[in-house]
Design a protein around this motif. Sequence first.
Motif, PDB file in Angstrom:
ATOM      1  N   SER A  89       1.255   6.458   3.034  1.00  0.00           N
ATOM      2  CA  SER A  89       0.282   7.227   3.821  1.00  0.00           C
ATOM      3  C   SER A  89      -0.818   6.319   4.361  1.00  0.00           C
ATOM      4  O   SER A  89      -1.295   6.515   5.479  1.00  0.00           O
ATOM      5  N   ASP A  90      -1.232   5.303   3.586  1.00  0.00           N
ATOM      6  CA  ASP A  90      -2.235   4.351   4.074  1.00  0.00           C
ATOM      7  C   ASP A  90      -1.694   3.577   5.276  1.00  0.00           C
ATOM      8  O   ASP A  90      -2.421   3.309   6.228  1.00  0.00           O
ATOM      9  N   CYS A  91      -0.429   3.214   5.216  1.00  0.00           N
ATOM     10  CA  CYS A  91       0.181   2.472   6.312  1.00  0.00           C
ATOM     11  C   CYS A  91       0.282   3.345   7.562  1.00  0.00           C
ATOM     12  O   CYS A  91      -0.014   2.886   8.663  1.00  0.00           O
ATOM     13  N   LYS A 124       0.836  -1.200   0.000  1.00  0.00           N
ATOM     14  CA  LYS A 124       0.000   0.000   0.000  1.00  0.00           C
ATOM     15  C   LYS A 124       0.872   1.252   0.000  1.00  0.00           C
ATOM     16  O   LYS A 124       2.053   1.194   0.292  1.00  0.00           O
ATOM     17  N   LYS A 125       0.237   2.367  -0.278  1.00  0.00           N
ATOM     18  CA  LYS A 125       0.935   3.641  -0.181  1.00  0.00           C
ATOM     19  C   LYS A 125       1.377   3.853   1.262  1.00  0.00           C
ATOM     20  O   LYS A 125       0.708   3.437   2.199  1.00  0.00           O
ATOM     21  N   GLN A 179      -0.356  -5.740   4.381  1.00  0.00           N
ATOM     22  CA  GLN A 179      -0.003  -4.895   3.255  1.00  0.00           C
ATOM     23  C   GLN A 179       1.103  -3.882   3.537  1.00  0.00           C
ATOM     24  O   GLN A 179       1.547  -3.220   2.615  1.00  0.00           O
ATOM     25  N   CYS A 180       1.510  -3.756   4.785  1.00  0.00           N
ATOM     26  CA  CYS A 180       2.507  -2.729   5.089  1.00  0.00           C
ATOM     27  C   CYS A 180       3.760  -3.337   5.711  1.00  0.00           C
ATOM     28  O   CYS A 180       4.664  -3.757   5.006  1.00  0.00           O
ATOM     29  N   THR A 238      -4.410  -4.186   7.630  1.00  0.00           N
ATOM     30  CA  THR A 238      -3.618  -3.406   6.681  1.00  0.00           C
ATOM     31  C   THR A 238      -2.145  -3.460   7.051  1.00  0.00           C
ATOM     32  O   THR A 238      -1.289  -3.723   6.208  1.00  0.00           O
ATOM     33  N   ASN A 286      -1.634   5.931   8.273  1.00  0.00           N
ATOM     34  CA  ASN A 286      -3.001   6.128   8.762  1.00  0.00           C
ATOM     35  C   ASN A 286      -3.467   4.917   9.557  1.00  0.00           C
ATOM     36  O   ASN A 286      -4.137   5.059  10.583  1.00  0.00           O
ATOM     37  N   SER A 287      -3.107   3.728   9.103  1.00  0.00           N
ATOM     38  CA  SER A 287      -3.475   2.509   9.822  1.00  0.00           C
ATOM     39  C   SER A 287      -2.781   2.449  11.178  1.00  0.00           C
ATOM     40  O   SER A 287      -3.376   2.018  12.166  1.00  0.00           O
ATOM     41  N   GLU A 289      -9.378  -3.298  10.664  1.00  0.00           N
ATOM     42  CA  GLU A 289      -8.872  -2.835   9.371  1.00  0.00           C
ATOM     43  C   GLU A 289      -7.427  -2.356   9.509  1.00  0.00           C
ATOM     44  O   GLU A 289      -6.595  -2.642   8.656  1.00  0.00           O
TER      45      GLU A 289
END
Length: 92
Positions: free
Chosen positions: A5-7, A2-3, A46-47, A42, A9-10, A38
Amino acid sequence: MKKSSDCWNSLFQLQACSGEVVMVFLNGETYLGHGCCEAIRTIEHQCWPALLGTLGFTTEETDVLKGYCDEAHHIQFPPSTPSSPVANKPTN
């Protein structure tokens, strides 16, 4: 992956639900909110898979959190089953 920033934010979401996570281990409470799961899913899938361990969670605790959230996701979104070939067979 993932991007970034998504990581991040998680990670912040996980911090926000840390009370829920603590209750799982202190009281054996088996409920984590959707947002918390979530974030865990994530981060783990994904991170940065090793991140929960660096936050002080043992391998066993990390496995409990991942297992709970993966199961909750599976129940909420069951895999679709292909339709039966018999059901799609044309009738003459």
